[in-house]
Design a protein around this motif. Structure first.
Motif, mmCIF file in Angstrom:
data_model
loop_
_atom_site.group_PDB
_atom_site.id
_atom_site.type_symbol
_atom_site.label_atom_id
_atom_site.label_comp_id
_atom_site.label_asym_id
_atom_site.label_seq_id
_atom_site.Cartn_x
_atom_site.Cartn_y
_atom_site.Cartn_z
ATOM 1 N N GLN A 96 0.831 -1.203 0.000
ATOM 2 C CA GLN A 96 0.000 0.000 0.000
ATOM 3 C C GLN A 96 0.869 1.258 0.000
ATOM 4 O O GLN A 96 0.542 2.242 -0.639
ATOM 5 C CB GLN A 96 -0.918 -0.004 1.226
ATOM 6 C CG GLN A 96 -1.865 1.171 1.238
ATOM 7 C CD GLN A 96 -2.907 1.062 2.337
ATOM 8 O OE1 GLN A 96 -2.918 0.112 3.107
ATOM 9 N NE2 GLN A 96 -3.779 2.026 2.419
ATOM 10 N N ARG A 97 1.983 1.206 0.738
ATOM 11 C CA ARG A 97 2.889 2.365 0.797
ATOM 12 C C ARG A 97 4.325 1.877 0.687
ATOM 13 O O ARG A 97 4.599 0.705 0.856
ATOM 14 C CB ARG A 97 2.728 3.094 2.133
ATOM 15 C CG ARG A 97 1.373 3.729 2.315
ATOM 16 C CD ARG A 97 1.320 4.459 3.641
ATOM 17 N NE ARG A 97 2.278 5.557 3.680
ATOM 18 C CZ ARG A 97 2.716 6.103 4.801
ATOM 19 N NH1 ARG A 97 2.323 5.650 5.954
ATOM 20 N NH2 ARG A 97 3.581 7.104 4.771
ATOM 21 N N TYR A 98 5.229 2.805 0.437
ATOM 22 C CA TYR A 98 6.670 2.531 0.440
ATOM 23 C C TYR A 98 7.086 1.496 -0.586
ATOM 24 O O TYR A 98 8.073 0.805 -0.407
ATOM 25 C CB TYR A 98 7.138 2.056 1.823
ATOM 26 C CG TYR A 98 6.802 2.973 2.943
ATOM 27 C CD1 TYR A 98 7.223 4.289 2.915
ATOM 28 C CD2 TYR A 98 6.059 2.548 4.031
ATOM 29 C CE1 TYR A 98 6.923 5.154 3.935
ATOM 30 C CE2 TYR A 98 5.748 3.403 5.065
ATOM 31 C CZ TYR A 98 6.184 4.705 5.013
ATOM 32 O OH TYR A 98 5.888 5.544 6.022
ATOM 33 N N SER A 99 6.307 1.364 -1.664
ATOM 34 C CA SER A 99 6.675 0.355 -2.650
ATOM 35 C C SER A 99 7.720 0.866 -3.619
ATOM 36 O O SER A 99 8.387 0.093 -4.275
ATOM 37 C CB SER A 99 5.444 -0.065 -3.449
ATOM 38 O OG SER A 99 4.830 -1.152 -2.826
ATOM 39 N N VAL A 100 7.841 2.185 -3.757
ATOM 40 C CA VAL A 100 8.804 2.716 -4.712
ATOM 41 C C VAL A 100 9.937 3.399 -3.966
ATOM 42 O O VAL A 100 9.797 3.753 -2.802
ATOM 43 C CB VAL A 100 8.126 3.698 -5.700
ATOM 44 C CG1 VAL A 100 7.150 2.965 -6.572
ATOM 45 C CG2 VAL A 100 7.439 4.824 -4.967
ATOM 46 N N PHE A 101 11.051 3.568 -4.674
ATOM 47 C CA PHE A 101 12.226 4.131 -4.027
ATOM 48 C C PHE A 101 12.245 5.637 -4.221
ATOM 49 O O PHE A 101 12.289 6.119 -5.346
ATOM 50 C CB PHE A 101 13.482 3.492 -4.597
ATOM 51 C CG PHE A 101 13.491 2.011 -4.404
ATOM 52 C CD1 PHE A 101 13.630 1.472 -3.142
ATOM 53 C CD2 PHE A 101 13.291 1.154 -5.466
ATOM 54 C CE1 PHE A 101 13.595 0.110 -2.941
ATOM 55 C CE2 PHE A 101 13.250 -0.212 -5.282
ATOM 56 C CZ PHE A 101 13.405 -0.735 -4.007
ATOM 57 N N PRO A 102 12.205 6.395 -3.114
ATOM 58 C CA PRO A 102 12.073 7.851 -3.228
ATOM 59 C C PRO A 102 13.294 8.518 -3.859
ATOM 60 O O PRO A 102 13.186 9.637 -4.338
ATOM 61 C CB PRO A 102 11.904 8.305 -1.771
ATOM 62 C CG PRO A 102 12.467 7.202 -0.950
ATOM 63 C CD PRO A 102 12.235 5.948 -1.721
ATOM 64 N N HIS A 103 14.446 7.822 -3.871
ATOM 65 C CA HIS A 103 15.662 8.471 -4.370
ATOM 66 C C HIS A 103 15.890 8.213 -5.852
ATOM 67 O O HIS A 103 16.891 8.664 -6.401
ATOM 68 C CB HIS A 103 16.869 7.988 -3.575
ATOM 69 C CG HIS A 103 17.137 6.522 -3.714
ATOM 70 N ND1 HIS A 103 16.295 5.570 -3.204
ATOM 71 C CD2 HIS A 103 18.129 5.859 -4.321
ATOM 72 C CE1 HIS A 103 16.778 4.376 -3.470
ATOM 73 N NE2 HIS A 103 17.888 4.520 -4.160
#
Lengths: 272, 272
Positions: free
Chosen positions: A80-87
């Protein structure tokens, strides 16, 4: 092929029994939705398929082989969250899987291999409807776009099984309808089996070919500790939905509900 | 309007920013004028002419004994020690912090040890350093490392641990090995934090540097301040203190700009 066979699986945390005696066979290319009340162990079940947790008892087979005890490239996931890399940019996020598999030590691609990988990634980015956003960072994307990105990122690995943990739960209804359409198309076009945890029954019946409900058979406070949840309903959608076979019968349940007259929940018109 | 909702405009903001500095200088000038009126050879609060003369002597005229321009040679000596200490600390923080944050075995081995070491008062270790490493630069650099590195290691280990578990799992499903995940997922995400951490450690680092130089040295900004203290040379001490502050402020500012330039996403995340 990617058939999942779950046999007599139990999961216990210390004294607490979470899941008891779960057996389920998921056919190759099926789309199974797991539903049930909060805290009934659907996410725990998904984590066991992922390899993040191990069953206390029982076996899980993928194509006849016991699934590895850690997450791997044959099972993709979207949380649901944090599946992609923010950097990483959108392109970087999708490219990452390719870079992991093709450059063992540097985890970076150069030259022709990179060009090919970029081409493949761009195509996938287009397919999930993110064209034009390739150079953006996730923080610049809306929630729906981030989940599209997470899907593209998982799909570039061509996983046998795609596991979805309430992937669209945080999206507002309009966006959810759009991403449902995308999800259905991806399921038809790819070769993967999909297992989705959702708390939205409507979503389950809109997307899945089969809806499996987890529930505790005994749920009195003094029984909670020693009795876990198990499968209580296993509903195949009729007429059957098959991956790659368009169906005229399955109505799109995302469509607007025709509302005739007042419902019980509507606010009273007079000042009662 | 409530106070919490009133905001200064651009001009007001600039004025407010400068106000405390202006007040400080005004208060000093007033004090200086008052004291010099009473006793023209007072050394405690020299006036601007006194400062100008001292700065000219220290920065632009060669020292009659050594022929060196003292301010610059002191600055170079101090900065070499400072950056050597901070550099070693940064490398240690990066390697140990990531290892502790990512690998449960190393965490079990090192985390309590680093926690204990970080509680050792560095100045209490200074005599040991002087005895073991001599009075040269090595002991001063070692003091900075002992003072600064444990905190940085702990901070980065925490940051690495704080990364959402989902991200690491996702990277595993993309086929990443421990090394690849360290290189492409964890490292880039803790580098911005490393820079912030370094900024926060600037003032302890200066503290340890000046303490070490004050006790035993033959050059350096701290050495000079404590040397001229014997002659009550406030006209030298004040400019030196301002110069040290300026160096720290500029380093701090440059590091933050570097973070934003190299890791643009880290600024986006902050706003999101």
């Amino acid at each position: 092929m990617s058939e999942l066979i779950i046999e007599n699986v139990w999961k216990e945390y210390g004294d607490q029994i979470v899941l008891e005696n779960v057996s389920l066979t998921i056919a190759s290319r099926a789309f199974v939705a797991l539903v049930g009340p909060s805290g009934c162990g659907k996410t725990t079940f998904l984590r066991m398929l992922l390899g993040q947790e191990r069953p206390t008892k029982g076996t899980i087979l993928l194509d006849g082989q016991p699934i590895p005890t850690e997450p791997g490239r044959d099972r993709g996931v979207v949380f649901q969250r944090y599946s992609v890399f923010p950097h990483l940019t959108v392109l970087g996020n999708v490219l990452l899987g390719k870079e992991f598999s093709n450059a063992r030590y540097k985890a970076k691609l150069l030259g022709a291999t990179r060009r090919n990988a970029v081409e493949e990634a761009l195509q996938l980015i287009g397919e999930v409807g993110l064209s034009g956003a390739e150079q953006k960072y996730p923080a610049q994307l809306s929630g729906g776009m981030q989940q599209r990105l997470a899907l593209a990122q998982a799909l570039i690995m061509k996983p046998k099984v795609l596991l979805l943990d309430e992937p669209f739960g945080a999206l507002d209804p309009g966006i959810r309808v759009e991403i449902h359409t995308l999800m259905k198309r991806l399921w038809h076009e790819t070769q993967m089996t999909v297992v989705m945890v959702t708390h939205d029954i409507r979503e389950a019946f809109t997307l899945a070919s089969r809806v499996v409900a987890f529930e505790r058979r005994r749920d009195r406070p003094e029984e909670k500790q020693r009795y876990g949840a198990t499968i209580t309903k296993d509903i195949s959608i009729w007429p059957p939905r098959l991956a790659g076979v368009p169906s005229n019968f399955s109505p799109d349940r995302d469509g607007p509900i025709d509302s005739l007259g007042y419902r019980r929940d509507d606010p009273a018109l007079s000042g009662e | 309007m409530r106070w919490i909702n009133t905001r200064p405009g651009r001009g007001a903001q600039l004025t407010l920013l400068l106000l405390p500095f202006v007040l400080l200088i005004a208060a000093y000038s007033a004090g200086s004028v008052a004291r010099l009126a009473e006793n023209p050879s007072d050394k405690l609060l020299p006036n601007l002419a006194g400062f100008a003369d001292a700065i000219n002597r220290m920065a632009f005229l060669p020292d009659p004994r050594t022929g060196e321009y003292l301010l610059w040679s002191d600055t170079v000596a101090s900065l070499i020690r400072l950056f050597a200490g901070l550099g070693i600390s940064t490398v240690m923080a990066l390697v140990l912090g990531m290892a502790i944050g990512m690998l449960p075995y190393l965490r079990a081995l090192l985390s309590p040890f680093v926690a204990v070491i970080s509680m050792v008062p560095p100045l209490a270790v200074l005599p040991i350093l002087f005895i073991v490493m001599g009075l040269g630069d090595a002991s001063k650099i070692a003091l900075i490392v002992i003072g600064v590195a444990p905190t940085m290691v702990r901070d980065l280990a925490l940051k690495a641990l704080e990364l959402p578990r989902e991200q690491i799992i996702k990277a595993e499903t993309l086929g990443g090995s421990s090394w690849q995940i360290a290189l492409r997922v964890v490292l880039p995400q803790i580098l911005p934090r490393l820079i912030t951490c370094l900024r926060l450690q600037l003032s302890p680092a200066w503290l340890f540097l000046i303490a070490a130089e004050a006790i035993s040295s033959d050059s350096g900004l701290g050495y000079r301040i404590f040397l001229v203290r014997r002659y009550l040379s406030m006209d030298i001490i004040f400019p030196y203190v301002v110069w040290i502050t300026l160096l720290a402020v500029v380093t701090n500012y440059i590091l933050d700009r570097v973070r934003i330039a190299v890791f643009p996403w880290s600024e986006l995340e902050k706003q999101a």
